[in-house]
Design a protein around this motif. Structure first.
Motif, short mmCIF file in Angstrom:
data_model
loop_
_atom_site.label_atom_id
_atom_site.label_comp_id
_atom_site.label_asym_id
_atom_site.label_seq_id
_atom_site.Cartn_x
_atom_site.Cartn_y
_atom_site.Cartn_z
N PHE A 117 18.66 80.70 14.48
CA PHE A 117 18.35 79.83 15.61
C PHE A 117 19.50 79.81 16.59
N HIS A 175 16.47 83.32 8.56
CA HIS A 175 16.01 83.12 9.93
C HIS A 175 17.19 82.59 10.75
N THR A 188 26.41 76.79 8.32
CA THR A 188 27.38 75.86 8.89
C THR A 188 27.46 75.95 10.40
N ALA A 247 20.62 71.03 23.91
CA ALA A 247 19.22 71.42 23.72
C ALA A 247 18.85 71.46 22.24
N ALA A 248 17.57 71.55 21.98
CA ALA A 248 17.08 71.70 20.62
C ALA A 248 17.29 73.14 20.14
N PRO A 249 17.31 73.36 18.84
CA PRO A 249 17.38 74.75 18.35
C PRO A 249 16.16 75.53 18.79
N PHE A 256 20.50 75.30 5.81
CA PHE A 256 21.01 75.88 7.04
C PHE A 256 22.45 76.33 6.86
N LEU A 299 14.09 79.28 17.85
CA LEU A 299 13.98 80.40 16.92
C LEU A 299 14.39 81.70 17.60
N GLN A 347 19.21 80.13 8.44
CA GLN A 347 18.39 79.23 7.62
C GLN A 347 17.66 80.03 6.56
N TYR A 377 13.24 85.78 12.83
CA TYR A 377 12.58 85.31 11.61
C TYR A 377 12.36 86.47 10.67
N GLY A 378 12.27 86.15 9.39
CA GLY A 378 12.06 87.21 8.42
C GLY A 378 13.13 88.28 8.44
N TYR A 432 22.69 79.25 14.12
CA TYR A 432 22.54 78.80 12.75
C TYR A 432 21.60 79.73 11.99
N GLN A 471 21.18 77.48 19.65
CA GLN A 471 21.18 76.14 20.22
C GLN A 471 22.13 76.09 21.41
N TYR A 511 14.96 73.49 2.21
CA TYR A 511 15.46 74.38 3.24
C TYR A 511 16.96 74.15 3.44
#
Lengths: 111, 120
Positions: A38, A36, A104, A44-46, A102, A48, A91, A51-52, A89, A40, A100
């Motif tokens: 992300f 998955h 680098t 701010a926050a990560p 992540f 999505l 994951q 996915y998959g 990133y 950023q 889990y």
């Protein structure tokens, strides 16, 4: 301590195609776990992004795509735009660590 | 609005304790596994803890025995009790929700984070 390896930075001009690699091992990506991604933005926050391995949540443009093969995965931007400038990133899940993991992280710069 | 809001971050001395909270809204909190993920300023993301819907908990070796994750479904709240804090625990702590499918998990909703600084 990250167990998924990404290039520290990639760059490209607007409209170009750029890719980010995510290299794992037989205990995570190679064990069959999906990858998955992300995004950023600064301060701010990560968020999505994929996915998959290759699925986009609602609102993510189709010029952004993901893929997975063996013990690695990739995130691709076709038609790079200024708004893509951010940290990215990958994951996955690691069977040896029972948790889990992540990547680098990769900073994308739009020239 | 679907969101997660963290609180409780502070400056704490090495060896001290701190409790973080995360308030969920806009979704049925009890139906999701919940997590804490941290990020040292300028560095990458690190998974810190997980609590499943039945209450099972999981930690990486870096925090196992020092951190405790818990949830209170009646209050739509997630917590992280952090004890014996070290300088290397200094980071922004994010609360995150995950989705599950076919033995895979991904974090689909994140809070804005709360800063924990461990320093004398």
């Amino acid at each position: 301590q990250s167990v998924l390896t990404q290039p520290p930075s990639v760059s490209g001009a607007p409209g170009q195609r750029v890719t980010i690699s995510c290299t794992g091992s037989s205990s995570n990506i190679g064990a069959g776990y999906d990858v998955h991604w992300f995004q950023q933005l600064p301060g701010a926050a990560p968020r999505l992004l994929i996915y998959g391995n290759n699925n986009r949540p609602s609102g993510v443009p189709d010029r952004i795509s993901g893929s997975k093969s063996g013990t690695s995965a990739s995130l691709a931007f076709t038609g790079l735009q200024a708004e893509d400038e951010a940290d990215y990133y990958c994951q996955s899940h690691d069977i040896s660590l029972s948790g889990y993991v992540f990547g680098t992280g990769t900073k994308v710069t739009v020239l | 609005e679907v969101q997660l809001v963290e609180s409780g971050g502070a400056l704490v001395q090495p060896g001290g304790s701190l409790r973080l909270s995360c308030s969920a809204s806009g979704f049925t909190f009890s139906r999701y596994d919940m997590h804490w993920v941290r990020q040292v300023t300028g560095k990458g993301l690190e998974w810190v803890s997980t609590i499943g819907t039945p209450g099972d908990t999981h930690y990486p070796g870096s925090v196992k025995g020092r951190f405790t994750i818990s949830r209170e479904n009646a209050r739509d709240s997630l917590y992280l009790q952090m004890n014996t804090l070290r300088a290397e625990d200094t980071a922004v702590y994010y609360c995150a929700r995950s989705q599950y499918y076919d033995n895979n998990w991904y974090f689909d909703l994140w809070g804005r984070g709360t800063l924990v600084t461990v320093s004398s």
